[in-house]
Design an enzyme around this catalytic site. Structure first.
Site, PDB file in Angstrom:
ATOM      1  N   ASP A 182       6.565   3.402  11.509  1.00  0.00           N
ATOM      2  CA  ASP A 182       5.344   2.701  11.131  1.00  0.00           C
ATOM      3  C   ASP A 182       4.385   3.658  10.426  1.00  0.00           C
ATOM      4  O   ASP A 182       4.400   4.871  10.670  1.00  0.00           O
ATOM      5  CB  ASP A 182       4.650   2.125  12.367  1.00  0.00           C
ATOM      6  CG  ASP A 182       5.483   1.075  13.075  1.00  0.00           C
ATOM      7  OD1 ASP A 182       6.376   0.506  12.436  1.00  0.00           O
ATOM      8  OD2 ASP A 182       5.237   0.841  14.269  1.00  0.00           O
ATOM      9  N   GLN A 183       3.537   3.100   9.585  1.00  0.00           N
ATOM     10  CA  GLN A 183       2.618   3.932   8.810  1.00  0.00           C
ATOM     11  C   GLN A 183       1.786   4.854   9.694  1.00  0.00           C
ATOM     12  O   GLN A 183       1.571   6.023   9.371  1.00  0.00           O
ATOM     13  CB  GLN A 183       1.694   3.054   7.966  1.00  0.00           C
ATOM     14  CG  GLN A 183       0.719   3.836   7.090  1.00  0.00           C
ATOM     15  CD  GLN A 183      -0.037   2.944   6.129  1.00  0.00           C
ATOM     16  OE1 GLN A 183       0.300   1.780   5.957  1.00  0.00           O
ATOM     17  NE2 GLN A 183      -1.062   3.473   5.489  1.00  0.00           N
TER      18      GLN A 183
END
Length: 302
Positions: free
Chosen positions: A140-141
């Site tokens: 995930d970012q």
């Protein structure tokens, strides 16, 4: 004209004699599609000579495989290289590299021409080698930590198989709100889409799939728990959803923690246990935490 890719391996002294097909499909985990093209193009060369799929290989044999590009679902990597890129390489060999992804940076572009992602940086790093990156898995970012990137399309399905077989293990550190009890256990809540927010996932949401996260609390304070988490499955946002559903969302999680984030999210892919394609060599890699994370861990322990 399609680009060609070539792999040359010398079989170990301990190699069990077997057919070429068994070596390629059972031991090296090449898809049948790959072996089909290798066979019809006569692109399996052993000790300098073409061998049929039923011929035997033996210890010390030198095996060369040539791929024309027709074998691959995605033969061309078109990620644009970053003009100024810096990546933290934890490990690299002919076929792959493992980097320590920073928090706040996307793993890969979501549309053609997008810049500013990890794969753009890796594209710049590999450009002098005449190579390009291929996505294997993502973080995930807001998540930092160990990320595998393939350097050729040959190993992408091999790495996918190794992940699905459990031969590649990822373990994470998270700082969660509250005190988690019991201090060890597993969560097996299924995860599907969140019907109210397309960005999110939810326990027992639409199209839910089985998910399992094993956890161990390492340290606690009055308000937080430092947790080690091991994925037995790999659902989107799995750790974040399971911790939130348990009542202990990750500190500064912008999606699943109802409290406003005051800084980066405290989720880090700390350990990666990796079985290398072709050789089968086992590695354990450790990704150092970001400075904000390690400083907080130091405060908890001290």
């Amino acid at each position: 004209m399609n680009k060609e890719w070539q792999i040359t391996e010398t079989l170990a002294p301990t190699q069990t004699p077997c057919s070429v097909r068994t070596l390629l499909e059972k031991q090296w985990l090449l898809p049948r599609r790959f072996t089909h093209f290798l066979r019809i193009n006569k692109n399996v060369i052993i000790n300098g000579h073409y061998r049929n799929m039923n011929d035997l290989v033996s210890p010390h044999d030198q095996v060369t495989l040539t791929f024309t590009g027709a074998e691959f679902r995605t033969a061309v990597s078109s990620h644009r290289p970053s003009p100024q890129a810096h990546i933290d390489v934890l490990y690299e060999n002919r076929d792959l590299l493992v980097i320590n992804k920073p928090a706040g940076k996307k793993s890969h572009p979501n549309y053609p021409g997008e810049m500013g992602t990890v794969l753009n940086d890796v594209a710049a790093y590999l450009q002098p080698q005449g190579l390009a990156p291929y996505i294997v898995h993502r973080l995930d970012q807001q998540t930092s930590g160990a990320l595998i990137v393939a350097k050729n399309p040959i190993v992408v399905p091999i790495l996918d198989r190794l992940i699905s077989m459990g031969a590649i293990h990822r373990e994470y550190l998270a700082l969660a709100t509250g005190q988690i009890t019991p201090t060890t256990g597993k969560w097996t809540w299924s995860i599907g889409r969140d019907p109210n927010d397309r960005r999110k996932r939810a326990v027992a949401g639409p199209k839910a799939q089985h998910a399992q996260t094993n956890y161990q609390v390492l340290e606690t304070t009055a308000t937080t728990s430092l947790v080690k988490l091991t994925l037995a499955t790999g659902r989107t946002h799995q750790i974040r959803v399971h911790l939130a559903h348990s009542g202990h969302p990750i500190v500064n999680d912008p999606l699943y923690n109802p409290l406003p984030a005051t800084g980066p999210m405290f989720l880090h892919g700390k350990w990666l246990r990796l079985s290398l394609p072709f050789s089968g060599e086992k590695l354990t890699l450790t990704a150092p935490e970001p400075a904000f994370f390690s400083a907080h861990i130091h405060d908890i322990i001290s």
